[in-house]
Design a protein around this motif. Structure first.
Motif, PDB file in Angstrom:
ATOM      1  N   ALA A 177       0.784  -1.135   0.218  1.00  0.00           N
ATOM      2  CA  ALA A 177       0.085   0.159  -0.036  1.00  0.00           C
ATOM      3  C   ALA A 177       0.808   1.311  -0.329  1.00  0.00           C
ATOM      4  CB  ALA A 177      -0.893  -0.033   1.376  1.00  0.00           C
ATOM      5  N   THR A 178       2.269   0.925   0.783  1.00  0.00           N
ATOM      6  CA  THR A 178       2.939   2.455   0.980  1.00  0.00           C
ATOM      7  C   THR A 178       3.325   2.842  -0.798  1.00  0.00           C
ATOM      8  OG1 THR A 178       3.326   2.084   2.936  1.00  0.00           O
ATOM      9  CG2 THR A 178       4.728   3.472   2.000  1.00  0.00           C
ATOM     10  N   ILE A 180       5.127  12.362   3.870  1.00  0.00           N
ATOM     11  CA  ILE A 180       5.371  14.050   3.316  1.00  0.00           C
ATOM     12  C   ILE A 180       3.560  13.951   2.358  1.00  0.00           C
ATOM     13  CG2 ILE A 180       6.305  15.805   2.221  1.00  0.00           C
ATOM     14  CD1 ILE A 180       8.249  14.890   4.119  1.00  0.00           C
ATOM     15  N   ASN A 181       2.829  14.736   2.058  1.00  0.00           N
ATOM     16  CA  ASN A 181       1.993  14.936   1.040  1.00  0.00           C
ATOM     17  C   ASN A 181       2.011  16.935   0.912  1.00  0.00           C
ATOM     18  OD1 ASN A 181      -0.449  14.975  -0.679  1.00  0.00           O
ATOM     19  ND2 ASN A 181      -1.908  14.473   0.965  1.00  0.00           N
ATOM     20  N   GLY A 182       2.710  16.942  -0.202  1.00  0.00           N
ATOM     21  CA  GLY A 182       2.517  18.254  -0.167  1.00  0.00           C
ATOM     22  C   GLY A 182       3.745  18.741  -1.507  1.00  0.00           C
ATOM     23  N   ARG A 183       4.039  19.641  -0.456  1.00  0.00           N
ATOM     24  CA  ARG A 183       5.717  20.732  -0.892  1.00  0.00           C
ATOM     25  C   ARG A 183       6.616  20.560  -0.453  1.00  0.00           C
ATOM     26  NH1 ARG A 183       4.105  26.547  -1.045  1.00  0.00           N
ATOM     27  NH2 ARG A 183       6.945  26.771  -1.787  1.00  0.00           N
ATOM     28  N   GLY A 203      -2.280   8.068   9.632  1.00  0.00           N
ATOM     29  CA  GLY A 203      -1.625   7.827   8.770  1.00  0.00           C
ATOM     30  C   GLY A 203      -2.265   9.053   7.170  1.00  0.00           C
ATOM     31  N   GLN A 204      -1.500   9.152   6.389  1.00  0.00           N
ATOM     32  CA  GLN A 204      -1.702  10.038   5.736  1.00  0.00           C
ATOM     33  C   GLN A 204      -2.899   9.895   4.404  1.00  0.00           C
ATOM     34  OE1 GLN A 204      -1.002  13.386   4.694  1.00  0.00           O
ATOM     35  NE2 GLN A 204       1.644  13.116   5.043  1.00  0.00           N
ATOM     36  N   ASP A 205      -3.656   8.751   5.136  1.00  0.00           N
ATOM     37  CA  ASP A 205      -4.909   8.362   4.322  1.00  0.00           C
ATOM     38  C   ASP A 205      -5.912   8.717   4.777  1.00  0.00           C
ATOM     39  OD1 ASP A 205      -3.816   6.352   5.709  1.00  0.00           O
ATOM     40  OD2 ASP A 205      -4.511   4.804   4.260  1.00  0.00           O
ATOM     41  N   ARG A 206      -5.640   9.207   5.992  1.00  0.00           N
ATOM     42  CA  ARG A 206      -7.014   9.473   6.749  1.00  0.00           C
ATOM     43  C   ARG A 206      -6.687  11.145   7.176  1.00  0.00           C
ATOM     44  NH1 ARG A 206      -8.207   4.969  10.120  1.00  0.00           N
ATOM     45  NH2 ARG A 206      -7.701   3.241   9.191  1.00  0.00           N
ATOM     46  N   VAL A 207      -7.989  11.466   7.088  1.00  0.00           N
ATOM     47  CA  VAL A 207      -8.006  12.883   8.145  1.00  0.00           C
ATOM     48  C   VAL A 207      -8.882  13.318   9.174  1.00  0.00           C
ATOM     49  CG1 VAL A 207      -9.131  15.591   7.174  1.00  0.00           C
ATOM     50  CG2 VAL A 207      -8.006  13.969   5.369  1.00  0.00           C
ATOM     51  N   TYR A 208      -8.222  14.445   9.971  1.00  0.00           N
ATOM     52  CA  TYR A 208      -8.269  13.413  11.320  1.00  0.00           C
ATOM     53  C   TYR A 208      -8.808  15.502  11.460  1.00  0.00           C
ATOM     54  CZ  TYR A 208     -10.288  13.049  15.999  1.00  0.00           C
ATOM     55  OH  TYR A 208     -10.724  13.561  17.408  1.00  0.00           O
ATOM     56  N   PRO A 209      -9.953  16.267  12.530  1.00  0.00           N
ATOM     57  CA  PRO A 209     -10.814  15.451  12.340  1.00  0.00           C
ATOM     58  C   PRO A 209     -11.622  15.413  10.920  1.00  0.00           C
ATOM     59  CG  PRO A 209     -10.375  17.890  13.416  1.00  0.00           C
ATOM     60  CD  PRO A 209      -9.000  17.283  12.722  1.00  0.00           C
ATOM     61  N   ILE A 252       1.709  18.584   4.294  1.00  0.00           N
ATOM     62  CA  ILE A 252       1.154  17.492   5.725  1.00  0.00           C
ATOM     63  C   ILE A 252       1.661  16.017   5.750  1.00  0.00           C
ATOM     64  CG2 ILE A 252      -0.610  16.237   6.274  1.00  0.00           C
ATOM     65  CD1 ILE A 252      -2.111  17.400   3.783  1.00  0.00           C
ATOM     66  N   VAL A 253       1.897  16.443   6.785  1.00  0.00           N
ATOM     67  CA  VAL A 253       3.493  15.550   8.043  1.00  0.00           C
ATOM     68  C   VAL A 253       2.697  14.652   8.956  1.00  0.00           C
ATOM     69  CG1 VAL A 253       6.029  15.322   8.893  1.00  0.00           C
ATOM     70  CG2 VAL A 253       5.227  17.552   7.312  1.00  0.00           C
ATOM     71  N   SER A 254       3.259  13.588   8.689  1.00  0.00           N
ATOM     72  CA  SER A 254       2.991  12.216   9.451  1.00  0.00           C
ATOM     73  C   SER A 254       4.078  11.388   9.618  1.00  0.00           C
ATOM     74  CB  SER A 254       1.362  11.857   9.302  1.00  0.00           C
ATOM     75  OG  SER A 254       1.582  10.584  10.607  1.00  0.00           O
ATOM     76  N   GLU A 255       4.526  10.958  11.005  1.00  0.00           N
ATOM     77  CA  GLU A 255       5.325   9.980  11.131  1.00  0.00           C
ATOM     78  C   GLU A 255       4.441   8.622  10.913  1.00  0.00           C
ATOM     79  OE1 GLU A 255       6.978   9.396  15.163  1.00  0.00           O
ATOM     80  OE2 GLU A 255       5.437  10.968  15.719  1.00  0.00           O
ATOM     81  N   TYR A 256       3.361   8.737  10.570  1.00  0.00           N
ATOM     82  CA  TYR A 256       2.648   7.641  11.593  1.00  0.00           C
ATOM     83  C   TYR A 256       2.405   6.738  10.098  1.00  0.00           C
ATOM     84  CZ  TYR A 256       2.065   9.002  16.110  1.00  0.00           C
ATOM     85  OH  TYR A 256       2.254   9.634  16.873  1.00  0.00           O
ATOM     86  N   ALA A 257       2.178   5.005   9.762  1.00  0.00           N
ATOM     87  CA  ALA A 257       2.215   4.508   8.839  1.00  0.00           C
ATOM     88  C   ALA A 257       0.726   4.307   8.439  1.00  0.00           C
ATOM     89  CB  ALA A 257       2.487   3.537   8.814  1.00  0.00           C
ATOM     90  N   LEU A 258       0.418   4.365   7.094  1.00  0.00           N
ATOM     91  CA  LEU A 258      -0.387   4.037   6.015  1.00  0.00           C
ATOM     92  C   LEU A 258      -1.464   3.507   6.688  1.00  0.00           C
ATOM     93  CD1 LEU A 258      -0.073   4.194   2.890  1.00  0.00           C
ATOM     94  CD2 LEU A 258      -0.203   5.874   3.488  1.00  0.00           C
ATOM     95  N   GLY A 259      -3.012   3.969   6.923  1.00  0.00           N
ATOM     96  CA  GLY A 259      -3.653   3.155   8.231  1.00  0.00           C
ATOM     97  C   GLY A 259      -4.160   3.263   9.632  1.00  0.00           C
TER      98      GLY A 259
END
Length: 381
Positions: free
Chosen positions: A81-82, A117-120, A189-195, A211-218
């Protein structure tokens, strides 16, 4: 016609990233243990080649067993998935050893092994300042956050926040109006939007910010992930500005982490009657820098505005714009007040006061606070 669809990273290129994901996902292995192993063996690939005996010389047997185990089916699915996620435009993964990894973040006590990372991606090399505060922010607090963030962005700083409701949302909105833009650090994960209600904002940030996250997808929105992600918000930033915070606010965690990381901490003061000011006042008592204008933040960070003059948090409305409501607004002052106390100040009857307050609230000049109090909203310049 030439196929212009994004292509997945080559298997060889992804293999190195896969080893990092495998290390990050290993049971019982956190950032500190992983850093210890990386110091000892040099790379994730070398860690997995080392074998149980060599690993057990550095970590407990249970962790050595986890690292020595073959790739489980669940992990294999995550890797697939990644790999597919990386094929999408502007999707990136930076490892702790990547030269593009934010240098300031690299040197905190427990830097994340991976940044999704999602974006610039280039914004991670920009000068950054964090703007954080209460999720249950007042109208005035949100206006202040938006104005400060926009001015900081106009001065060339990238504004970092956590995409939570309230102050974070207002800070991102303001920063998107300037060239410095904004980075949202999320706890999923980058495949989730919260809130979920910030979905549109997340899309805008991914397009013109990052958008930056250290967490794996899902990874779902687990409560413990959000305080932990705060170390990234402060770790990437040269300073942290707290706009509004209650006594037990999560923003105080970010400020504490910033202080421990040697970052500058700024706090905007508020009314002594406001519960949302107590956290900021606590920070000021503990040594945070009290600020009232953006200039004070820029001066402390030795930054000169690049585009527009920095603006203060608010300017009072001229008297001639208040019309017949001027006396009521003047009686309100700038502190929360109960309607009964306001009636004592101005006289008249309760029904007339309720109508006048409702008109001012609909005009955006007054807000109602928890407990029934009301407060004047100062228009932000």
């Amino acid at each position: 016609m030439q196929d212009t669809a994004p292509q997945p990273a080559s298997q060889n290129a992804f293999a190195a990233i896969a080893d990092w994901i495998r290390l990050e996902q290993a049971s019982g292995v956190g950032c500190r243990t992983a850093s210890l192993l990386l110091d000892a063996f040099g790379s994730p690939a070398a860690i997995f080649r080392a074998g149980h005996a060599a690993l057990a010389a550095h970590v407990p047997a249970a962790q050595a067993s986890s690292l020595s185990a073959p790739v489980a089916p669940e992990l294999a699915r995550l890797l697939d998935a990644t790999h597919a996620w990386l094929a999408q435009p502007d999707h990136h993964i930076l490892t702790l050893h990547d030269p593009g990894y934010p240098e300031a973040l690299r040197h905190i006590p427990d830097p994340p092994l991976l940044l999704y990372i999602n974006g610039r991606r280039e914004l991670l090399g920009a000068p950054m300042v964090a703007v954080v505060g209460s999720r249950n922010a007042s109208v005035q607090g949100q206006a202040n956050a938006q104005a400060f963030a926009q001015a900081l962005s106009e001065a060339g700083l990238c504004v970092v926040s956590g995409m939570a409701l309230g102050i974070d949302t207002a800070a991102h909105e303001g920063a998107l109006r300037g060239p410095g833009s904004t980075i949202a650090v999320t706890g999923t994960g980058q495949d989730r939007v919260y809130p979920a209600r910030n979905r549109a904002l997340a899309h805008r940030i991914a397009e013109t910010g990052c958008i930056v996250s250290e967490y794996a997808l899902g990874t779902p929105p687990v409560a413990n992930n959000f305080p932990r992600r705060n170390r990234i918000i402060s770790g990437m930033s040269a300073g942290v500005l707290v706009i509004e915070a209650a006594a037990q606010s999560g923003s105080l965690i970010t400020a504490q982490m910033a202080a421990e990381q040697g970052r500058e901490v700024f706090a905007l003061p508020g009314s002594i009657h406001s519960a949302l000011a107590k956290g900021c006042h606590q920070l000021i008592r503990e040594g945070a820098r009290l600020v009232e204008t953006v200039d004070e933040v820029l001066d402390a960070m030795r930054v000169s505005p690049l585009i527009a003059p920095a603006r203060g948090p608010a300017q009072a409305m001229p008297d001639d714009t208040m019309d017949d409501s001027g006396a009521l607004l003047a009686a309100l002052g700038h502190h929360p007040v109960a309607p009964d106390e306001l009636l004592v100040r101005i006289g008249g009857d309760a029904a007339s006061l309720a109508g006048a307050l409702l008109a001012l609230e609909l005009a955006g000049l007054v807000e109602r606070l928890p407990g029934g109090q009301v407060q004047r909203v100062v228009r932000v310049a």
